[in-house]
Design an enzyme around this catalytic site. Structure first.
Site, PDB file in Angstrom:
ATOM      1  CD  GLU A 155       0.226   1.153   3.124  1.00 42.04           C
ATOM      2  OE1 GLU A 155      -0.233   2.217   2.656  1.00 42.04           O
ATOM      3  OE2 GLU A 155       1.072   1.122   4.038  1.00 42.04           O
ATOM      4  CG  PHE A 156       2.644   2.875  -2.459  1.00 43.30           C
ATOM      5  CD1 PHE A 156       3.960   3.023  -2.050  1.00 43.30           C
ATOM      6  CD2 PHE A 156       2.299   1.779  -3.236  1.00 43.30           C
ATOM      7  CE1 PHE A 156       4.921   2.097  -2.427  1.00 43.30           C
ATOM      8  CE2 PHE A 156       3.264   0.855  -3.617  1.00 43.30           C
ATOM      9  CZ  PHE A 156       4.578   1.010  -3.215  1.00 43.30           C
ATOM     10  CG  LEU A 157      -3.514   3.534   1.236  1.00 40.08           C
ATOM     11  CD1 LEU A 157      -4.599   2.893   2.087  1.00 40.08           C
ATOM     12  CD2 LEU A 157      -4.088   4.055  -0.075  1.00 40.08           C
TER      13      LEU A 157
ATOM     14  CG  ASN B 216       7.377   4.105   2.971  1.00 38.03           C
ATOM     15  OD1 ASN B 216       6.763   4.807   2.167  1.00 38.03           O
ATOM     16  ND2 ASN B 216       6.763   3.319   3.818  1.00 38.03           N
TER      17      ASN B 216
ATOM     18  CE1 TYR C 127       6.931  23.254   1.534  1.00 36.36           C
ATOM     19  CE2 TYR C 127       6.734  21.059   0.573  1.00 36.36           C
ATOM     20  CZ  TYR C 127       6.470  22.423   0.527  1.00 36.36           C
ATOM     21  OH  TYR C 127       5.761  22.941  -0.518  1.00 36.36           O
TER      22      TYR C 127
ATOM     23  CB  CYS D 170       4.849   4.324   6.970  1.00 37.37           C
ATOM     24  SG  CYS D 170       3.189   3.661   6.756  1.00 37.37           S
TER      25      CYS D 170
ATOM     26  CE  LYS E 147       5.091  -0.460  10.157  1.00 41.67           C
ATOM     27  NZ  LYS E 147       5.520  -1.323   9.043  1.00 41.67           N
TER      28      LYS E 147
END
Length: 436
Positions: A154-156, A214, A257, A266, A269
């Site tokens: 997932e990439f939510l 990530n 930023y 995410c 960890k």
């Protein structure tokens, strides 16, 4: 299509609600009976904009079901997703006990072919262990039922998860059979009718893609925080530097930023687990080790600025903390910079008042009665020596600075997200920011 999702946490519930809204019949499975009962009654256990509406619509349409048993739902589904948690072990590696428990339950109960899809963030090669566990459980039963294993990371983003799911820039799917590929194509086609952006690849590469993505985003954040700290030292303005390098098409402006460190469920960890996986394979990731170290140090920068401003004389001072969640539009406080700051302030003998538009209930789980929970930002700022801006909620953007200046004891604003411009300064505040 009929699918099951095991593990109704953030990813599982959002995915289930979205698939149901697209017309799939979805069985949500979780061992937490209290959570399932709340969901059956229409209560949402997490905060995510728009999720309550989506869940209600799915329940009313009869497409969203909540259960506590994998064995109960397996006969009804073609695909079963595993979306359980993979918390970090003490050594930083991902704890796969929940993932493998799901695999054992599937192997012990399956009666017909199904596609087992790992949606949890797992180390590279986990799919092999999942397959082995299912086969082992089948051997115990003396059966040999065909199944496939796939990876669909997932990439939510918390706060915009529904939009991310419904309008993804890509869907990564790792498969090793045509049957699995066909099932996943059917499942995702309604989302991507006009532009089918499913990236099919081998399962190992799909598992690697999640960690690599990530890790890259975390690297950009830590890089800019180091640049910001150097800007502080030499007198440059990190916002100008960000515009200068972000205008380069090869770099882009996203995740550049400067701030007080990343948190959440995410990045921390996943970076740790990626580092651990690399060590296990004899390929240390020195850049990521530095990324993690920079981030941990950055979480202390707001306290350091406060302590320097008062030349170390901070015991007994009263402060306000605006924003507790690790980012806006969520109540998630896992690894939040606010917790590091508040604990440092309390240890230094300060009195702390806190306010967050959404995360106040969650804050009480982490902080108990050690702080004062304010009604709003104005209540938090009464007679304080400093205001810390930690989470960039839109509700904090345009306060009545003149009112706040009259309320505080010392007009000091420490902006951990570089949101504010000249308005607080014009009202009499000293404004301290990151890298400018």
């Amino acid at each position: 299509m009929r699918i099951a999702i095991v593990g109704i946490g953030y990813v599982g519930l959002v995915s289930a609600a979205c698939f149901a809204d697209l017309g799939a019949e979805v069985y949500c499975v979780d061992v937490d009976e209290a959570k399932i009962q709340r969901l059956q009654q229409g209560e949402i256990p997490i905060y995510e904009p728009g999720l309550d509406t989506l869940v209600r619509r799915g329940r009313e349409a009869g497409r969203l079901h909540f259960r506590t048993s994998i064995a109960e739902v397996l006969p009804h589904v073609e695909i079963i997703f595993s979306a359980v948690g993979t918390p970090p072990d003490e050594d930083g590696s991902a704890d796969l006990s929940h993932v493998l428990a799901v695999a054992r339950a599937i192997g012990a109960a399956m009666t017909d072919y199904c596609l087992v899809v790992t949606k949890s963030t797992v180390p590279v090669g986990t799919y092999r262990r999942v397959r082995e566990v299912i086969e082992e459980e089948q051997r115990k039963r003396g059966v040999e039922i065909p199944f496939d294993v796939a990876s669909n990371p997932e990439f939510l983003k918390e706060g915009s998860a529904i939009d991310d799911f419904m309008r993804p820039d890509r869907v990564v799917v790792g498969v090793d059979s045509d049957r699995a590929r066909d099932l996943m194509t059917r499942l995702y086609k309604p989302i991507l009718l006009n532009n089918f952006r499913v990236l099919f690849m081998d399962i190992t590469s799909a598992e690697m893609t999640k960690y690599a993505a990530n890790a890259m985003l975390a690297t950009r954040i830590s890089f800019m925080n180091e640049v910001a700290n150097l800007c502080d030292a030499v007198g440059a303005n990190v916002s100008m530097v960000r515009k200068g390098i972000g205008s380069d098409a090869r770099i882009g402006s996203k995740f550049l930023y400067a701030g007080c460190g990343y948190g959440g469920s995410c990045f921390p960890k996943d970076v740790q687990a990626f580092i651990r996986t690399a060590h296990e394979h004899g390929c240390p990731m020195r850049v990521l080790e530095a990324v993690e170290a920079v981030n941990e140090a950055q979480k202390h920068i707001l306290f350091d600025k406060f302590e320097r401003f008062f030349s170390g004389d901070i015991r007994g001072r009263r402060v306000a903390v605006w924003g507790l969640a690790f980012k806006p539009e969520t109540d998630d406080m896992r690894q939040a910079p606010s917790l590091i700051l508040i604990r440092a302030l309390l240890e230094a003998g300060c009195q702390v008042a806190v306010y967050d538009p959404v995360a106040m209930t969650e804050a009480k789980r982490h902080l108990g009665e050690s702080v004062r929970y304010a009604r709003d930002i104005y209540d938090s700022a009464l007679d304080v020596d400093a205001i810390f801006h930690v989470t960039e909620w839109k509700a904090f953007r345009m306060p009545a600075w003149e009112v706040l200046a009259r309320s505080v004891r010392t007009p000091l604003l420490i902006d951990g997200r570089n949101v504010f411009d000249t308005a607080p300064v014009e009202a009499g505040f000293t404004l301290l920011q990151i890298g400018q």
